[in-house]
Enzyme design. Structure first.
Site, PDB file in Angstrom:
ATOM      1  N   LYS A 117       1.969  32.244   5.946  1.00 45.55           N
ATOM      2  CA  LYS A 117       1.845  33.603   5.390  1.00 45.55           C
ATOM      3  C   LYS A 117       0.858  33.608   4.236  1.00 45.55           C
ATOM      4  CE  LYS A 117       6.815  34.533   5.901  1.00 45.55           C
ATOM      5  NZ  LYS A 117       8.051  34.806   5.158  1.00 45.55           N
ATOM      6  N   GLU A 177      -0.372  26.973  -1.395  1.00 44.08           N
ATOM      7  CA  GLU A 177      -0.413  26.381  -0.055  1.00 44.08           C
ATOM      8  C   GLU A 177      -1.394  27.124   0.846  1.00 44.08           C
ATOM      9  OE1 GLU A 177       3.652  25.896   1.248  1.00 44.08           O
ATOM     10  OE2 GLU A 177       3.753  23.921   0.328  1.00 44.08           O
ATOM     11  N   HIS A 232       6.464  15.906   5.550  1.00 45.57           N
ATOM     12  CA  HIS A 232       5.057  15.663   5.191  1.00 45.57           C
ATOM     13  C   HIS A 232       4.583  14.221   5.264  1.00 45.57           C
ATOM     14  CE1 HIS A 232       5.116  19.768   2.941  1.00 45.57           C
ATOM     15  NE2 HIS A 232       4.882  19.887   4.230  1.00 45.57           N
ATOM     16  N   GLU A 270       4.536  20.259  -5.666  1.00 48.64           N
ATOM     17  CA  GLU A 270       5.918  20.540  -5.261  1.00 48.64           C
ATOM     18  C   GLU A 270       6.485  19.337  -4.533  1.00 48.64           C
ATOM     19  OE1 GLU A 270       6.349  23.961  -2.757  1.00 48.64           O
ATOM     20  OE2 GLU A 270       4.994  25.170  -3.971  1.00 48.64           O
ATOM     21  N   ASP A 299      26.340  28.056  -1.445  1.00 49.01           N
ATOM     22  CA  ASP A 299      26.414  29.510  -1.625  1.00 49.01           C
ATOM     23  C   ASP A 299      26.542  30.293  -0.321  1.00 49.01           C
ATOM     24  OD1 ASP A 299      23.888  29.244  -0.589  1.00 49.01           O
ATOM     25  OD2 ASP A 299      22.857  30.309  -2.216  1.00 49.01           O
TER      26      ASP A 299
HETATM   27 CA    CA Z   1      22.400  27.676   0.278  1.00 48.43          CA
END
Ligand code: CA
Length: 651
Positions: free
Chosen positions: A151, A196, A268, A293, A304
């Site tokens: 993107k 990126e 990677h 990164e 979560d």
């Molecule tokens: Ca999560």
């Protein structure tokens, strides 16, 4: 959905920043006393030799404000609430990175999520970080939301502009944003021109257009402050194209200081390859290099109820266990790999604190993500990114890769940043057991390994006896294709054995991975060598090796294997192929010879890693002898690879 999230997440990771040496440097600590010496009784950290004093040990903290707004409380090692940035600084982090989007809000002002990060966010976080002596890397995406290899959407307000129009927007926006961030109190050390941007930049994919826009951004940064480093940020070091990217920038007169990449070990490639890729750019183009990164999971758990991009699956290589010590080793090793390059200036850990927002369940947390932008995307992102963020919005996809536990307390691994300068030589202990993978063919009997490698805190390994759960082992049936997970234990640690029951295959060395390939006969039908066994994982369907062809002139060849003593019956034969540029007159097919008859199926070659499976079904064979092969005839310049030949009895 999980995969979609992983893809989206991967995109998120693209953001990077660097800060660093070179130019004139102010003293690192602007305020505050020397932090207390960091100690650990349990964390083994191997010293990174020859680390420069100004080596960047950075952390991306873009989600911080949205997490705090959602009620997340970060603590220090004493358990007391404390500014997360102070805790980072006390443990050796000396730089922060914040992504910046132009307008991550819908027309009603609802944030798209991912921290709703703008220049104002970078200013606020940067000012707080400056109090603890940390510089800021401003990570401009030049988009309204996540920019990554998949993107590179230009901001809403710039839509419809050509590259010249966007370049002027970039110039003005960069200048005004940097001024605002500095005026807020941040100490800007480095600016990233895009995130990126391996395959595009701000809605453009042609090299001249991308470079025109990079140049505009670079000019704005130089005019703002010539001491600020300019970074470009790419990813996918495993693709091996960094020199090509550096050449693209150089030949188009893009002015920059730092060539940065993302490096996520599960996607990677190896550290050796990363180092080689960065070294090549540093040496040939005289640029500083860094990792903008990186991240590693300390647990496979999800905190979560919003799926994580990385969990306990067998989809990728796992060079480190998912433990706090494994996370520490990953940080240390990436820093060491960059530091070993003379032009290597640092490493940024991605999203050090993107942990679960308060709540017992998904329904408690969703309103917080929606209101504060503390999830990777909110439902409001649908107007800008309808196919991904707008469908799969939710919480943190990397809470298991943060440097703080789900409850906000720091993990021991956070100390790595301080300890890697000196090393921390505590007694070595077993940290985890490596998983075992057993592949068994239909009809064979299952044999579980008696030992698995134990991984120690210093990364060393030793085989350890393991006991498997008997009931789970008995439940495995090899009558049909299936997958099982068996739990086990050894040396006080848990182990997992993944059992893959796969179709019987009567071909030997079907994927070319074994070095003895004498069962395969390659016959060039013209004089020149025309096919070979290539060791290159990115061109193999499985493993590393595939049957490969490329030649500057036209080729015609076959590769086949003959099998004898087959049981009488019907057979199914298949192969995978990828490639291209073979021309319209090419003939590329799978063939089978049985009982004097020949059967064929075309193998379409339609582009790199665009794998097609050619299948021939219901081949009768009463003689017990059958030959399987590929035939290739094409023009010069045609190329391709074949992999995973299968010969199975028909069901
Ligand atoms: Ca999560």
């Amino acid at each position: 959905m999980r995969r979609a999230i992983a893809m989206a997440l991967a995109a998120l990771l693209l953001v990077g920043c660097a800060g660093g040496p070179g130019k004139t440097e102010e003293p690192t600590t602007e305020q505050g006393a020397e932090p207390p010496r960091v100690t650990s009784n349990s964390l083994y950290v191997k010293k990174v030799e020859g680390l420069r004093e100004d080596f960047i040990l950075g952390a991306d903290v873009s989600s911080l404000l949205s997490e705090e707004a959602s009620g997340v409380v970060y603590r220090n090692f004493s358990g007391e609430p404390q500014d997360m940035l102070q805790t980072l600084a006390e443990n050796g982090v000396n730089y922060v990175r914040v992504r910046v989007w132009v307008d991550p809000f819908d027309r009603d002002g609802h944030g798209y999520g991912g921290g709703n990060c703008t220049a104002a966010t970078a200013g606020k976080i940067g000012a707080r970080a400056a109090k603890y002596g940390m510089k800021l890397l401003v990570d401009f995406h030049y988009s309204d939301f996540w920019a990554d290899p998949a993107k590179q959407q230009s901001p809403k307000a710039w839509a419809g502009l050509d590259e010249y129009g966007k370049a002027e927007k970039i110039r003005a926006y960069t200048a005004e944003s940097l001024a605002a961030i500095r005026d807020a109190g941040a100490n800007i050390g480095m600016v990233q021109l895009g995130n990126e941007t391996t395959k595009g930049f701000c809605g453009e994919t042609s090299v001249p257009k991308m470079c025109l826009m990079y140049r505009a951004g670079a000019e704005a940064v130089r005019a703002f402050d010539p001491n600020v480093l300019i970074a470009v940020h790419f990813t996918n070091p495993e693709a091996g194209n960094f020199k090509k990217l550096a050449y693209m920038l150089s030949s188009n007169q893009v002015d920059y200081d730092v060539f940065a990449t993302s490096y996520y070990p599960y996607w990677h490639g190896t550290l050796e390859n990363l180092q080689a890729q960065l070294s090549a750019v540093a040496g040939e183009y005289k640029k500083k290099v860094m990792v903008a990164e990186t991240q590693w999971a300390y647990t496979a758990a999800d905190g979560d109820d919003s799926a994580n991009s990385i969990g306990e699956e067998l989809k990728y290589e796992k060079p480190y266990p998912f433990t706090v010590q494994g996370q520490s080793r990953e940080i240390r090793d990436v820093a060491a790999a960059v530091a070993a390059i003379p032009e290597g200036i640092g490493v940024f850990y991605w999203e050090a604190g993107w942990i679960p927002v308060p709540g017992e369940k998904y329904e408690d947390r969703l309103p917080l993500w929606e209101a504060n932008g503390s999830g990777w995307a909110s439902s409001y992102a649908a107007e800008y990114d309808p196919d991904d963020a707008g469908r799969y919005y939710g919480g943190s996809a990397c809470d298991n890769q943060a440097l703080f536990a789900f409850d906000g307390t720091p993990l021991e691994s956070l100390k790595t940043f301080a300890l890697l300068r000196t090393g921390n030589d505590v007694p070595v202990a077993a940290d985890a057991l490596d998983s075992a993978v057993v592949t068994v063919r239909v009809g064979e009997s299952l044999e579980l390994p008696e030992t698995v490698p134990a991984i120690f805190t210093d990364g060393s390994r030793a085989e350890t006896a393991v006991t498997w759960n008997e009931a789970e082992a008995k439940a495995v049936s090899t009558d049909a294709v299936n997958q099982y997970v068996i739990h086990g234990a050894g040396d006080g640690k848990e182990a997992l054995c993944y059992v893959n029951v796969v179709e019987a295959n009567y071909l030997k060395n079907y994927s070319f991975e074994d070095e003895d390939r004498s069962m395969w006969t390659v016959t060039p039908l013209q004089p020149e060598p025309q096919a070979d066994f290539q060791v290159k994982a990115t061109d193999a369907y499985s493993g590393e090796v595939s049957l490969h062809f490329w030649n500057g002139t036209a080729v015609e060849w076959t590769c086949e294997q003959t099998v004898t003593d087959l049981p009488e019956g019907d057979w199914r034969i298949s192969v995978r192929g990828q490639g291209g540029d073979v021309g319209e007159d090419a003939d590329i097919h799978l063939y089978v010879i049985a009982d004097g008859a020949t059967y064929t199926a075309p193998i379409p070659l339609t582009g790199w890693v665009d794998w097609h499976e050619a299948v021939i079904e219901h081949v009768p064979c009463s003689s017990g002898t059958l030959t399987v092969g590929v035939y290739v005839r094409c023009r010069g310049g045609g190329w391709g690879t074949f992999d995973d030949f299968l010969l199975n009895p028909e069901k």
